[in-house]
Design an enzyme around this catalytic site. Sequence first.
Site, PDB file in Angstrom:
ATOM      1  CD  GLU A  57     -93.240  39.030 -70.635  1.00  0.00           C
ATOM      2  OE1 GLU A  57     -92.353  38.202 -70.354  1.00  0.00           O
ATOM      3  OE2 GLU A  57     -93.591  39.284 -71.813  1.00  0.00           O
ATOM      4  CG  HIS A 126     -82.425  42.369 -71.482  1.00  0.00           C
ATOM      5  ND1 HIS A 126     -82.192  42.747 -72.785  1.00  0.00           N
ATOM      6  CD2 HIS A 126     -83.385  41.412 -71.547  1.00  0.00           C
ATOM      7  CE1 HIS A 126     -82.964  42.043 -73.593  1.00  0.00           C
ATOM      8  NE2 HIS A 126     -83.700  41.238 -72.874  1.00  0.00           N
TER       9      HIS A 126
END
Length: 330
Positions: A57, A126
């Site tokens: 990322e 998450h």
Amino acid sequence: MTVRNALNAALDEELARDEKVFILGEEVAQYDGAYKITKGLWKKYGDKRLIDTPITEAGFCGIAIGAALAGLRPICELMTFNFAMQSIDRIVNGAAKNLYMSGGKYSVPVVFRGPNGNAKGLAAQHSQCFAGWYMSVPGLKVLSPTTCEDYRGSLKAAVRDPDPVVLLESEVLYNTQFPVSDEAMDKDFVIPIGKAKIEKLGKDITLIAHGQATLYTMQAAEILAGEGIEAEVINLRSLRPVDWDAIFKSVTKTHRLMSVELGWPVCGVGSEIVATVMENPVFFQLDAPAVRCTGVDVPMPYAENIEYECTPKDHHIVDFAKKVCGVKIK
């Protein structure tokens, strides 16, 4: 139309409208996207417009920022904003601050989009809601849509905006269907960034929500209506900037205020809303203290039955609203 189809159509139209627009991220091209948001677009537009990236990322968000500085309009898909923690330095220090630090010379027209918050059984690492995080950063515009029209209009506005935009989506809503007007299906339909929507008119209490929480708030408003409490529901859609005019006008009418969000209570969206109302003359319109209805202040449990009770649902919102309205809870 589902939210997934609304996003896919909006991306397709923006790719066709402007050759400077391209999409990059993990599995966005040949695999059609982890959530199939980009389905069919790689076959239609090819390798230069949809680019599969490695699992890094920080790397591909940095590439997106560089491309934006060079005059392109990248749309950077994050498989989840939980993974954006790996690239938050790029988003905050690379994208958000560049226009200011360059003395207004270099804007960064990039969109960071992907699912935000909890889904079902994804556990603590998450399931985080980043709304409050990004909302606090000068230089970013932050959107949190709910309906298909919200998603279409918000995404198109984000792609065309000269500044970096964070679009916080909901994985849970991708398969949800909403009615879509003919106006919203126009290829140039955009929702102005910073413009909220009154989803339901009411006179007894103002309920403010964003994203997935707006659906639970609407359900709660229907329950409250059955018990004689007419709630006005504001769908924020934009978290930075916030439509303060809409909020202040509603509070002036209802004289009661409650914010609803799925994220944590500390330094959240509701914290900003309540504090700003307290600091403005509209405070004197309140007949009761403003209240925040938020997720529980714990890491998200893995077990779905416990997770369910960790974020506000319609019955939680109803109970909170009744207290604000002075109704005793049995």
